[in-house]
Motif scaffolding. Structure first.
Motif, PDB file in Angstrom:
ATOM      1  N   ALA A  75       0.661  -1.418   0.278  1.00 64.02           N
ATOM      2  CA  ALA A  75       0.142  -0.231   0.044  1.00 64.02           C
ATOM      3  C   ALA A  75       1.107   1.488   0.006  1.00 64.02           C
ATOM      4  O   ALA A  75       2.135   1.204   0.984  1.00 64.02           O
ATOM      5  N   ASP A  81      -0.801   2.001  -5.906  1.00 62.27           N
ATOM      6  CA  ASP A  81      -0.345   0.951  -4.996  1.00 62.27           C
ATOM      7  C   ASP A  81       0.834   0.004  -5.671  1.00 62.27           C
ATOM      8  O   ASP A  81       0.428  -0.427  -7.192  1.00 62.27           O
ATOM      9  N   ASP A 140      -7.192  -7.504  -2.121  1.00 61.60           N
ATOM     10  CA  ASP A 140      -7.551  -6.114  -1.890  1.00 61.60           C
ATOM     11  C   ASP A 140      -8.272  -5.644  -0.935  1.00 61.60           C
ATOM     12  O   ASP A 140      -8.461  -4.646   0.010  1.00 61.60           O
ATOM     13  N   GLU A 141      -8.774  -6.981  -0.077  1.00 67.47           N
ATOM     14  CA  GLU A 141      -8.886  -6.197   1.613  1.00 67.47           C
ATOM     15  C   GLU A 141      -8.139  -5.683   1.931  1.00 67.47           C
ATOM     16  O   GLU A 141      -8.199  -5.219   2.667  1.00 67.47           O
ATOM     17  N   LEU A 143      -5.218  -4.269   1.415  1.00 64.62           N
ATOM     18  CA  LEU A 143      -4.725  -3.006   0.886  1.00 64.62           C
ATOM     19  C   LEU A 143      -5.739  -2.098   1.147  1.00 64.62           C
ATOM     20  O   LEU A 143      -5.518  -0.963   1.446  1.00 64.62           O
ATOM     21  N   ASN A 144      -7.567  -1.881   1.160  1.00 65.28           N
ATOM     22  CA  ASN A 144      -8.007  -0.965   1.845  1.00 65.28           C
ATOM     23  C   ASN A 144      -7.551  -0.842   3.050  1.00 65.28           C
ATOM     24  O   ASN A 144      -7.753   0.092   3.835  1.00 65.28           O
ATOM     25  N   GLU A 145      -7.404  -2.314   4.448  1.00 67.90           N
ATOM     26  CA  GLU A 145      -7.427  -1.736   5.446  1.00 67.90           C
ATOM     27  C   GLU A 145      -5.973  -1.241   5.320  1.00 67.90           C
ATOM     28  O   GLU A 145      -5.605  -0.389   6.696  1.00 67.90           O
ATOM     29  N   GLN A 146      -5.130  -1.468   5.292  1.00 62.79           N
ATOM     30  CA  GLN A 146      -3.709  -0.529   5.519  1.00 62.79           C
ATOM     31  C   GLN A 146      -4.579   0.989   4.665  1.00 62.79           C
ATOM     32  O   GLN A 146      -3.676   2.145   5.651  1.00 62.79           O
ATOM     33  N   HIS A 147      -4.319   0.917   3.841  1.00 62.35           N
ATOM     34  CA  HIS A 147      -4.674   2.540   3.346  1.00 62.35           C
ATOM     35  C   HIS A 147      -5.925   3.225   4.317  1.00 62.35           C
ATOM     36  O   HIS A 147      -5.730   4.495   5.382  1.00 62.35           O
ATOM     37  N   SER A 148      -6.978   2.158   4.976  1.00 60.42           N
ATOM     38  CA  SER A 148      -7.236   2.999   6.451  1.00 60.42           C
ATOM     39  C   SER A 148      -7.660   3.099   7.464  1.00 60.42           C
ATOM     40  O   SER A 148      -6.777   4.344   8.490  1.00 60.42           O
ATOM     41  N   SER A 151      -4.724   6.376   6.601  1.00 62.42           N
ATOM     42  CA  SER A 151      -5.280   7.665   6.933  1.00 62.42           C
ATOM     43  C   SER A 151      -5.784   8.315   8.565  1.00 62.42           C
ATOM     44  O   SER A 151      -5.429   9.311   8.607  1.00 62.42           O
TER      45      SER A 151
END
Length: 231
Positions: A75, A81, A140-141, A143-148, A151
């Motif tokens: 990420a 990414d 994909d989940e 990467l979304n977790e890492q971006h969250s 943030s």
């Protein structure tokens, strides 16, 4: 008599031939079993690394498939990414990973120690440590977790950077309202607020809120009424 000798000679030759054939077959069978055993051992060692691994410190993950392919992701909070396909193979005591990345064509040495996977890099690639994922894993989940997470970290970092300004605003308020501004230095600033809104709470050692500061504005708490300083 000569006839008997001839029969004896023929029998001996036949026995030698049968022995040679049997020994040869045994040798071939042993060799075949040994080769099969070695191949099985290599396959077993290769299978040990198959699976998914995650590195939450770097926001990276890697999946290694049984057919020698895989995926590496990382990420990136500011750019696109990293999402590279790869190939891997067993080599001596370790594994070799090759990324399908035009920016990086140097093989990466991978070492497995139970559930811990280490990628040993060089000047172009950093060392990374991964932990095996048990159960289902969705890239994909992840990467979304890492971006969250990134943030939220950035948001907290901004709040922490403004805590000194919030404390300064509270001290000015205390001075303007004839409160003991020195007391504020001993108060702890926290974002764990009693009210669901962004800002800073200034609490004493018991966790009692003295005041809340939001964007430079002070919201005094009832405990201030018991302040020993003058009103």
């Amino acid at each position: 008599m000569q006839f008997s000798k001839a029969i004896l000679l023929a029998t001996s030759i036949l026995a030698i031939g049968i022995c040679s054939s049997g020994c040869s077959n045994n040798s071939n069978t042993s060799s075949s079993k040994s080769s099969s055993s070695q191949a099985s051992s290599v396959k077993k060692e290769e299978a040990q690394i198959v699976g998914s691994y995650r590195d939450d410190a770097d926001g990276a993950a890697i999946t290694l498939n049984s057919d020698g392919t895989g995926t590496y992701v990382m990420a990136n909070p500011t750019k696109a990414d990293i999402h590279d396909q790869l190939t891997w193979k067993k080599e001596k005591n370790n594994y070799i990973i090759n990324l399908n990345d035009s920016n990086y064509d140097t093989p990466i040495d991978a070492r497995l120690n139970e559930d811990n996977l280490s990628l040993v890099g060089n000047d172009e690639w950093p060392n990374q440590s991964f932990r095996r994922v048990h159960g289902d894993f969705n890239i994909d989940e992840f990467l979304n977790e890492q971006h969250s997470k990134n943030s939220n970290s950035s948001k907290n970092a901004e709040s922490k950077e403004s805590s000194s300004h919030a404390r300064a605003a509270l001290k000015k308020w205390a001075k303007d309202h004839h409160k003991d501004s020195k007391k504020i230095d001993s108060l702890k600033a926290t974002t764990d607020l009693s009210e669901p809104d962004e800002g800073w709470a200034f609490v004493d050692d018991n966790g009692t809120e003295y005041a809340i500061v939001r964007n430079g504005k002070v919201y005094p708490r009832p405990v201030i009424d018991n302040d020993t300083s003058s009103n």
